[in-house]
Write an enzyme that holds these catalytic residues in place. Structure first.
Site, PDB file in Angstrom:
ATOM      1  CB  THR A 146      56.431  73.656  85.327  1.00  0.00           C
ATOM      2  OG1 THR A 146      56.291  74.011  86.699  1.00  0.00           O
ATOM      3  CG2 THR A 146      57.565  74.431  84.709  1.00  0.00           C
ATOM      4  CE  LYS A 168      57.197  77.163  87.354  1.00  0.00           C
ATOM      5  NZ  LYS A 168      58.056  76.114  88.011  1.00  0.00           N
ATOM      6  CB  THR A 179      62.102  76.496  89.352  1.00  0.00           C
ATOM      7  OG1 THR A 179      63.322  75.782  89.336  1.00  0.00           O
ATOM      8  CG2 THR A 179      62.361  77.945  88.998  1.00  0.00           C
ATOM      9  CD  GLU A 259      50.855  69.479  89.715  1.00  0.00           C
ATOM     10  OE1 GLU A 259      51.041  68.254  89.767  1.00  0.00           O
ATOM     11  OE2 GLU A 259      51.094  70.175  88.727  1.00  0.00           O
TER      12      GLU A 259
END
Lengths: 383, 383
Positions: A146, A168, A179, A259
């Protein structure tokens, strides 16, 4: 290599049009056997996404033929229609494989509270199953991203068998995309009971010890599938060690790619009365916003570490705690220690060591700093 | 008016040179009686600042002549020398009043891990006690500010008596200044036992229900002093209601002034099985960084509310929860409800209502959003 490093697995990642930008968004990992032994662990959040509710039932059977994953939508908080969507996705995958939906896991990641675009997803199921190949592991890892900036894969060779994996998710997450999904494969021959026990142990010591923002997703899923294609029944202890390495490697990749984060921070608690105490103390520091802001500011603010540990029920005496930041013991016996100006926080990796002086147990939790970029990612994004 | 609104109290706030910028930094609140009944509640952090360790002992006696407060330094994690500093401060205050140090409370707020500048502080004790006057309440409230942009005061008139108060602290706090101090005074005639019981109840329903960043300070202190100067023995229920109002007013002022915050957010949990459940659920939402970022972004992201409630042990069924944001029921029965575009989040005040559909209890926790300014305040500040 990823999930297709072990023999007996095929995988694919395709662009089905769920993501607006045309990136890959549907992945499949297929176990061609001869064994289908498998286990999965799921989020402890009581608000569980539809694919989690579906997959929990499938995992109880201890056999998994394939995992179908999509990014671009979490299918969470979507009620009975969302559950029907997850079921339909499993049925379509089973049809494409000529198999039973009762052995198909489904994982989703993306926005909460929106239905999935089913025509696109079901077409993606067909395309991905048709494309699944022995060299598809990297494409599959790419399709489940994502906000992950890189695909996360790992594999290790054991004595006659291999463990592979993809994941991920990360610490600093875009809105409602909080998630973590991981699929781990092996061609070792294991029973479903072994898969379950070994996966729980490995998860507890890896994925459960990364904590970027204390937020628990509705969709977290970790799957282990064993094809038995190597014909090797492994020494359980050796296999457990290899599995732990792969899970730890994937966990560390998530923290490294978080991130918005500028620091990867290990909170090591040592000399705790027991491991639970060590974990509780480490997690309290890892979740303390003031501490995380100080790390972003490269400020060796050990008072915030003590204040965080002080909220726990771990055994310690406040005047016996030592704290080191990147090896400099800035706090000794609960007070001022070595000169804090000696702490170098300019690098990305930071280690905070908390010595509770209460026993012989230890544990490490991995976290990130709290940054302007985190706030931006999680507020400015239009959802 | 503040703490000097009730009869029997004098106060002062002076600049003693502890703060580098020359602002007021020492305050005193003196109870001239005839009664000295008092009680205090302290931080639950197990790492307690020296003034907390001192004041806990004093409060056990149930009698307080004066509270001496300083900003500009927390005197936390300073070991035995720091405790000696707190003791010396109490002795100096007692000397200036011709009284006993055993009835002097001491409160500090500021940086953790540094000794207080004792010559300046002790001179400040003398100056403040000399300056203490019936109109000194506002100066005292000013002197305990750290990053508070305004002094926080409150008072209410009862039937023949008055309750007054001052406080400092807020949600978004500068580094290591994460402290809430409050002094509440009354000229009602109360026993020490009443003071203790009524203060605990009022604190549990006010100061304990504001939660800006989940970080628990080493210095939090709330004091209630009763001078009896009105000659009125109050109806206990009426007094409790008045005390609750003052504490609630001060709490709301803290949230409203939270540095770095752009929203004051009430998390109301209704139809919970019991009050503990309601509080646990409200607090989980109030501490969820993803939710707090969404509020900053004015994004009515109800999925994050559900994900937060899902981490609690409160009684609820995931498919029975309703969520309203500013009155719009964006989530019904755990899924999509009214059109989220109808939610107006442009104002400062936000109300999130979570209906657990599990009983008749409710509770509200007040919090703030998570903003770039919070991160800046807590990272860029040099400590």
């Amino acid at each position: 290599m990823s999930v297709t490093a072990p023999r007996g697995f095929r995988a694919a990642g395709v662009a089905a049009g769920i993501k607006a930008d045309g990136a890959r968004d549907v992945a499949v990992v297929i176990n061609d056997g001869p064994s289908r032994a498998a286990a999965a662990v799921f989020t402890r959040n009581r608000v569980k996404a539809a694919p989690v509710l579906w997959s929990e039932q499938v995992a109880k059977g201890g056999r998994v033929r394939a995992v179908l994953l999509n990014s671009g939508g979490a299918n969470a908080c979507t009620g009975a229609p969302g559950f029907a969507d997850a079921h339909t996705t499993a049925e379509r995958t089973a049809d494409a494989l000529g198999d039973s939906a009762a052995e198909i896991l489904v994982c989703s990641t993306g926005l909460i509270g929106e239905r999935l675009p089913m025509p696109e997803l079901l077409a993606g199921v067909d395309t991905s199953v048709a494309a699944a190949a022995r060299d598809g592991g990297l494409d599959a890892a790419d399709a489940i991203r994502t906000t992950d900036s890189v695909a996360k894969i790992s594999f290790r060779r054991g004595d006659g068998y291999t463990v592979g994996g993809m994941a991920k998710g990360a610490g600093m997450l875009a809105p409602a995309l909080a998630t973590m999904l991981a699929v781990v494969t092996t061609d070792a021959d294991l029973t479903a009971e072994q898969c379950d026990r070994l996966l729980r142990a490995a998860t507890a010591a890896s994925f459960d010890r990364i904590d970027a923002d204390g937020c628990l997703s509705t969709n977290d899923t970790v799957v282990l599938m064993a094809s038995g294609a190597s014909g090797t029944t492994p020494d359980e202890e050796a296999f457990a060690a290899l599995l732990a390495e792969v899970c730890d490697d994937l966990s560390r990749q998530m923290i490294a790619d978080a991130e918005g984060a500028t620091k990867s921070i290990a909170i090591e608690v040592v000399r705790a009365a027991d491991e639970d105490d060590a974990l509780e103390a480490a997690r309290a520091v890892a979740r303390n916003n003031l501490f995380k802001c100080a790390m972003y500011g490269e400020d060796p603010n050990w008072g915030r570490v003590l204040a965080a540990v002080g909220t726990t029920s771990a055994a310690f005496e406040p005047d016996q705690i030592d704290v080191a930041i990147n090896g400099v013991w800035v706090c000794r016996k609960g007070g001022v220690g070595e000169d804090r100006s000696r702490v170098d926080l300019t690098g990305r990796d930071v280690t905070v060591t908390v010595d509770l002086s209460a026993g012989g147990a230890s544990a490490t939790v991995w976290t990130t700093d709290l940054t302007n970029e985190y706030v931006h990612e999680n507020s400015a994004y239009s959802s």
